[in-house]
Design a protein around this motif. Structure first.
Motif, PDB file in Angstrom:
ATOM      1  N   ARG A 221       0.825  -1.210   0.000  1.00  0.00           N
ATOM      2  CA  ARG A 221       0.000   0.000   0.000  1.00  0.00           C
ATOM      3  C   ARG A 221       0.862   1.265   0.000  1.00  0.00           C
ATOM      4  O   ARG A 221       1.975   1.277   0.511  1.00  0.00           O
ATOM      5  N   TYR A 222       0.288   2.315  -0.540  1.00  0.00           N
ATOM      6  CA  TYR A 222       0.930   3.619  -0.558  1.00  0.00           C
ATOM      7  C   TYR A 222       0.622   4.334   0.745  1.00  0.00           C
ATOM      8  O   TYR A 222      -0.550   4.491   1.124  1.00  0.00           O
ATOM      9  N   LYS A 226      -3.212  11.722  -0.777  1.00  0.00           N
ATOM     10  CA  LYS A 226      -3.779  11.726  -2.117  1.00  0.00           C
ATOM     11  C   LYS A 226      -3.095  12.770  -2.995  1.00  0.00           C
ATOM     12  O   LYS A 226      -2.956  12.586  -4.207  1.00  0.00           O
ATOM     13  N   TRP A 229       0.091  11.361  -4.433  1.00  0.00           N
ATOM     14  CA  TRP A 229      -0.288  10.247  -5.321  1.00  0.00           C
ATOM     15  C   TRP A 229      -0.644  10.763  -6.723  1.00  0.00           C
ATOM     16  O   TRP A 229      -0.311  10.145  -7.729  1.00  0.00           O
ATOM     17  N   LYS A 270       1.800   7.708  -8.145  1.00  0.00           N
ATOM     18  CA  LYS A 270       1.020   6.607  -8.711  1.00  0.00           C
ATOM     19  C   LYS A 270       1.792   5.946  -9.847  1.00  0.00           C
ATOM     20  O   LYS A 270       1.871   4.713  -9.931  1.00  0.00           O
ATOM     21  N   TRP A 273       4.660   4.005  -8.387  1.00  0.00           N
ATOM     22  CA  TRP A 273       4.191   2.809  -7.670  1.00  0.00           C
ATOM     23  C   TRP A 273       3.939   1.650  -8.631  1.00  0.00           C
ATOM     24  O   TRP A 273       4.265   0.495  -8.334  1.00  0.00           O
ATOM     25  N   TYR A 287      -4.627   3.579  -4.621  1.00  0.00           N
ATOM     26  CA  TYR A 287      -4.671   4.418  -3.420  1.00  0.00           C
ATOM     27  C   TYR A 287      -6.058   4.385  -2.809  1.00  0.00           C
ATOM     28  O   TYR A 287      -7.072   4.462  -3.507  1.00  0.00           O
ATOM     29  N   ASP A 288      -6.101   4.272  -1.489  1.00  0.00           N
ATOM     30  CA  ASP A 288      -7.372   4.254  -0.770  1.00  0.00           C
ATOM     31  C   ASP A 288      -7.199   5.060   0.515  1.00  0.00           C
ATOM     32  O   ASP A 288      -6.410   4.691   1.387  1.00  0.00           O
ATOM     33  N   GLU A 289      -7.935   6.150   0.623  1.00  0.00           N
ATOM     34  CA  GLU A 289      -7.830   7.044   1.777  1.00  0.00           C
ATOM     35  C   GLU A 289      -8.076   6.305   3.095  1.00  0.00           C
ATOM     36  O   GLU A 289      -7.522   6.665   4.135  1.00  0.00           O
ATOM     37  N   ARG A 292      -4.835   4.986   5.035  1.00  0.00           N
ATOM     38  CA  ARG A 292      -3.716   5.882   5.348  1.00  0.00           C
ATOM     39  C   ARG A 292      -2.972   5.375   6.572  1.00  0.00           C
ATOM     40  O   ARG A 292      -3.565   4.908   7.536  1.00  0.00           O
TER      41      ARG A 292
END
Length: 375
Positions: A221-222, A226, A229, A270, A273, A287-289, A292
């Motif tokens: 995961r990043y 955002k 990203w 992004k 990644w 990416y998914d907030e 975090r």
């Protein structure tokens, strides 16, 4: 370029085992190196690692440049030989006042030793700094909450920010020698290169995270926000930094100038990644907030996992805490501005070097594999 048939050039690389130190050693010893042939001396605090191209160095000096007496004892006998100093050394501390004190002491000790004799040959110092010039003390736990960075793209003529900064201190030391020698200042972005001896190696930091995720079946995961990203960032290939520093050292019009040095392109995290997922064969996770987090927190108990990866793949022995910098990575991945430098000044002065950032990621990872630092 400098006119006529120049006298032999002898380079002293301070911080020779770091990412740019390795690339600079290789670049200076190329048959067609600008200003060559060069004699190359290297300084580091520790012995050369096994992966270092030691055959390219004419002399290696193990030296703690914080020690004034020993620095003078070892370097002053060489002052009638060394013509160029490439300053890549760095003392890393999150407390900016400590960084100022330590880094200033190191540079002052070396310059004092190399100019201690009327027979001193030192004529030019190339100083490598970075975008903290425009961002301020971003790692200092107190000052980082107060600083307001410059607007990107960062330009060399921006005024100094009203905060302590060891880059400013090192520049001022060079300015004080301006009557006796020339200088060039090279402001890098995120450096991409191959060394396990650099205090901030973003590529190894990301690689170790990806490899731990793969080994333990964690999602890759990043951990940034955002903004980073989706927005632009830039980087500096270690070979490009070496190329610019050599160019500035022998080009009259480039002396006593500061130059940004980035690859000349931009990327989003992004995009990067996706490349990392391809290179390390891990599944791409958008990416998914909701997820975090902090890479520092995630990696704090993964040292034993890295030890197993090293052992299973027959790599050179490294300790995760010595080759990675997750606190710095968390800071960079959570910027609220686009981390981009202008290369206009450098081009206008005649330096047109460039690199493809995403392509160089693959190249440097392959190099780290050849060096048995990564599997």
């Amino acid at each position: 370029m400098e006119q006529g048939n120049p006298k032999p050039r002898v380079a002293l690389i301070a911080g020779v085992t770091g990412m740019v130190g390795v690339s600079l050693t290789e670049a200076l010893k190329m048959p067609l190196a600008l200003g060559g042939p060069w004699t190359v001396y290297g300084v580091s605090r520790r012995p050369l690692p096994i992966w270092f191209p030691s055959s390219l160095l004419d002399k290696h000096i193990i030296l703690d440049t914080l020690d004034q007496e020993n620095t003078h004892k070892i370097l002053s006998p060489l002052c009638a030989q060394i013509t160029h100093l490439f300053w890549l050394a760095k003392y890393n501390s999150p407390i900016e006042d400590v960084s100022i004190s330590m880094n200033s002491t190191m540079l002052c000790n070396v310059l004092s030793a190399l100019t201690s004799s009327p027979y001193s040959k030192l004529s030019h110092v190339a100083l490598q700094t970075g975008t903290k010039q425009y961002l301020g003390p971003i790692y200092d736990p107190v000052l980082s909450t107060q600083v307001i960075p410059h607007e990107p793209p960062f330009k060399e003529d921006y005024p100094r920010l009203p905060f302590p900064n060891f880059y400013y201190a090192l520049e001022d030391i060079l300015f004080s020698y301006s009557k006796s020698l020339t200088y060039s200042i090279h402001r890098s972005s995120i450096i991409i290169g191959a060394s396990s001896m650099s205090c901030h190696n973003a590529l190894i930091t990301l690689a170790v995270y990806a490899l731990v995720c793969k080994h333990e079946n964690y999602p890759f995961r990043y951990f940034g926000n955002k903004f980073t990203w989706e927005h632009f960032c830039d980087a500096s290939d270690a070979r490009l930094l070496a190329e610019q520093q050599i160019w500035a050292s022998i080009t009259n019009s480039a002396k006593n100038q500061a130059f940004n040095c980035t690859n000349g392109d931009v990327f989003t995290w992004k995009m990067l990644w996706i490349v990392l997922c391809e290179v390390f064969d891990v599944e791409y996770v958008p990416y998914d907030e909701k997820y975090r987090g902090s890479s520092v927190e995630f990696m704090k108990d993964k040292a034993e996992v890295w030890d197993r990866i090293v052992e299973e793949n027959g790599l050179h022995k490294t300790k995760m805490e010595e080759i990675t910098s997750y606190d710095a990575m968390d800071a960079v991945l959570n910027f609220q501005i686009q981390h981009v430098c202008s290369m206009n000044k450098s081009r206008e002065f005649g330096f047109i070097g460039h690199a493809n950032t995403l392509a160089s990621i693959k190249l440097w990872i392959e190099k780290l594999r050849e060096m048995k630092i990564l599997p």
